[in-house]
Design a protein around this motif. Structure first.
Motif, PDB file in Angstrom:
ATOM      1  N   MET A 197     -11.661  10.037   0.093  1.00 42.22           N
ATOM      2  CA  MET A 197     -11.284   8.849   0.860  1.00 42.22           C
ATOM      3  C   MET A 197      -9.757   8.740   0.927  1.00 42.22           C
ATOM      4  N   LYS A 198      -9.266   8.411   2.092  1.00 43.34           N
ATOM      5  CA  LYS A 198      -7.823   8.278   2.279  1.00 43.34           C
ATOM      6  C   LYS A 198      -7.333   6.959   1.671  1.00 43.34           C
TER       7      LYS A 198
ATOM      8  N   THR B  19       3.642  -6.416 -10.860  1.00 43.21           N
ATOM      9  CA  THR B  19       4.534  -5.620 -10.011  1.00 43.21           C
ATOM     10  C   THR B  19       4.362  -6.015  -8.540  1.00 43.21           C
ATOM     11  N   ASP B  20       5.066  -5.319  -7.656  1.00 45.15           N
ATOM     12  CA  ASP B  20       5.040  -5.689  -6.232  1.00 45.15           C
ATOM     13  C   ASP B  20       3.718  -5.351  -5.550  1.00 45.15           C
ATOM     14  N   HIS B  21       3.089  -4.245  -6.022  1.00 43.03           N
ATOM     15  CA  HIS B  21       1.914  -3.760  -5.288  1.00 43.03           C
ATOM     16  C   HIS B  21       0.688  -3.623  -6.190  1.00 43.03           C
ATOM     17  N   MET B  22      -0.465  -3.578  -5.554  1.00 42.24           N
ATOM     18  CA  MET B  22      -1.719  -3.351  -6.270  1.00 42.24           C
ATOM     19  C   MET B  22      -2.579  -2.410  -5.426  1.00 42.24           C
ATOM     20  N   PHE B  23      -3.646  -1.919  -6.039  1.00 39.34           N
ATOM     21  CA  PHE B  23      -4.609  -1.102  -5.286  1.00 39.34           C
ATOM     22  C   PHE B  23      -5.885  -1.906  -5.145  1.00 39.34           C
ATOM     23  N   SER B  24      -6.567  -1.790  -4.010  1.00 41.62           N
ATOM     24  CA  SER B  24      -7.904  -2.377  -3.937  1.00 41.62           C
ATOM     25  C   SER B  24      -8.800  -1.544  -3.024  1.00 41.62           C
ATOM     26  N   MET B  25     -10.104  -1.612  -3.301  1.00 42.29           N
ATOM     27  CA  MET B  25     -11.096  -1.038  -2.366  1.00 42.29           C
ATOM     28  C   MET B  25     -12.367  -1.867  -2.448  1.00 42.29           C
ATOM     29  N   GLN B  26     -13.132  -1.807  -1.388  1.00 47.61           N
ATOM     30  CA  GLN B  26     -14.334  -2.635  -1.257  1.00 47.61           C
ATOM     31  C   GLN B  26     -15.576  -1.757  -1.318  1.00 47.61           C
TER      32      GLN B  26
ATOM     33  N   PHE C  72     -11.124  10.364  -8.270  1.00 45.35           N
ATOM     34  CA  PHE C  72     -10.502   9.533  -7.224  1.00 45.35           C
ATOM     35  C   PHE C  72      -9.705   8.386  -7.864  1.00 45.35           C
ATOM     36  N   ALA C  73     -10.292   7.760  -8.876  1.00 43.41           N
ATOM     37  CA  ALA C  73      -9.590   6.652  -9.560  1.00 43.41           C
ATOM     38  C   ALA C  73      -8.280   7.146 -10.168  1.00 43.41           C
TER      39      ALA C  73
END
Ligand SMILES: Cc1ncc(COP(=O)(O)O)c(C=O)c1O
Length: 355
Positions: A1-2, A30-37, A110-111
């Motif tokens: 997955m991209k 921090t400024d950013h986070m990762f998320s996926m559904q 992937f994680a």
């Protein structure tokens, strides 16, 4: 997955703390986070984006029935290098927690890729002061809007990052541990083995009792006999009786700590007599009185190693190791933090570097 990236413009980036050691643990992000559904049986919409509040239905299943799990890990800076400590173990454990809580698995490789990418983006947030690190919190929650006890059909997985100093305000100094005789954390067949939110909610009441007598963490006894040591709030526990180092076995009610596993490996390699066996509170109290208990320490990602200076049991304090850090405890702390920070040789291949 991209992995899609929607990064904040430079002028909107946050101010970093000037002294990370003074920031209370887990309060700055921090400024950013990762998320996926997750929906219709697959993960999708993987992206790194601005750290922001979540949008959830007030009827989201996790908010009512507690279908939520998480992990805790750290990234360490050595000059320009960013190092992770056994990160695959955390994602494997997340999947074990997911299995117990009827939630979907994530692909461990992937994680790891996602985490590497997020750390490349947030590289400058990994602090470089001794005793500091970037705490990593992968989390999964059931998000389907439904009132009714059932596994969610929809999930959110996200990773947030927080620059941290020592977990305890005392730093690496002996902590005071309160033995809970009234309340229990987990029962056999329950969810104590999973890193799920309700376990921590269930611990809060005893935690307030501990604070009332000025103690910082709760040590749990087994739920059935209220006799055998289990684990501390966010740590596994080790006791050294004369020349034997002991930790309670993984009986299904405690978390299989990655630090615990690392301490077992290090101490067995040192040639110590190490046993995973049941330890009764009577054995500990008698051992403190007779001098047989020479050291005691907790271990976990957040605190790494926490020497135990005293125990509060049945309304009485008991001093351990004269309230000081024991020799073995200090040695394990030095060895483990040395490996984690890249200062000592990584003989076990535990370190994964962000490239
Ligand atoms: C209840 C509990 N026990 C033990 C630990 C230690 O586990 P680890 O060494 O993997 O951080 C933690 C921390 O994650 C915890 O929350």
């Amino acid at each position: 997955m991209k992995i899609e990236k929607q990064l904040s413009p430079p002028e909107e980036l946050k101010q970093k703390p000037t002294d990370v050691l003074k920031v209370p643990f887990g309060t700055v992000f921090t400024d950013h986070m990762f998320s996926m559904q997750y929906s219709s049986g697959t993960w999708h919409d993987a992206k790194i984006h601005r750290y922001a509040p979540l949008s959830l239905s007030p009827a989201a299943l996790c908010l009512h029935y507690g279908q939520g799990i998480f992990e805790g890990m750290k990234a360490y800076r050595r000059g320009e290098r960013i190092l992770l400590f056994r990160p695959a173990k955390n994602f494997e454990r997340l999947n074990q927690s997911a299995h117990r809580m009827v939630m979907p698995n994530i692909d461990v490789d992937f994680a790891l890729d996602v985490l590497m990418e997020l750390l490349r983006v947030e590289h400058s947030w990994v602090p470089d002061v001794a005793g500091s690190s970037l705490y990593i919190r992968p989390t999964m929650i059931g998000t389907q809007a439904k009132l009714g006890v059932k596994p969610s059909d929809e999930y959110l997985f996200y990773i947030i990052l927080s620059p941290v100093g020592p977990y305890f305000k005392e730093g690496f100094s002996p902590v005071h541990i309160y033995l809970s005789t009234e309340h229990v954390r987990a029962v056999r067949g329950g969810v104590g083995v999973a890193k799920t939110m309700g376990n921590y909610a269930a611990s809060l009441f005893a935690g307030t009792k501990a604070s009332e007598v000025g103690y910082s963490q709760v040590l749990w006894l087994d739920a059935l006999e209220r006799k055998y040591l289990e684990e501390v709030g966010t740590m596994n526990i080790f006791v050294k009786f004369d020349d034997e180092l002991v930790t309670p076995p993984l009986s299904g009610t405690i978390l299989a700590g990655i630090t615990r596993d690392s301490v077992l490996t290090l101490t067995k390699d040192m040639g110590l007599k190490v046993n995973e066996r049941q330890v009764s509170i009577d054995e500990v109290i008698e051992g403190i009185a007779s001098g047989k208990v020479v050291e005691m320490f907790g271990c976990g990602t957040a605190a790494i190693i926490a020497p135990v200076g005293s125990l509060w049991y049945n309304d009485k304090p008991y001093t351990v190791s004269n309230g000081k850090t024991g020799k073995l405890t200090q040695h394990i702390f030095d060895e483990l933090t040395g490996i984690q920070s890249g200062e000592r040789e990584d003989r076990y291949g535990w370190i994964v570097e962000v490239d």
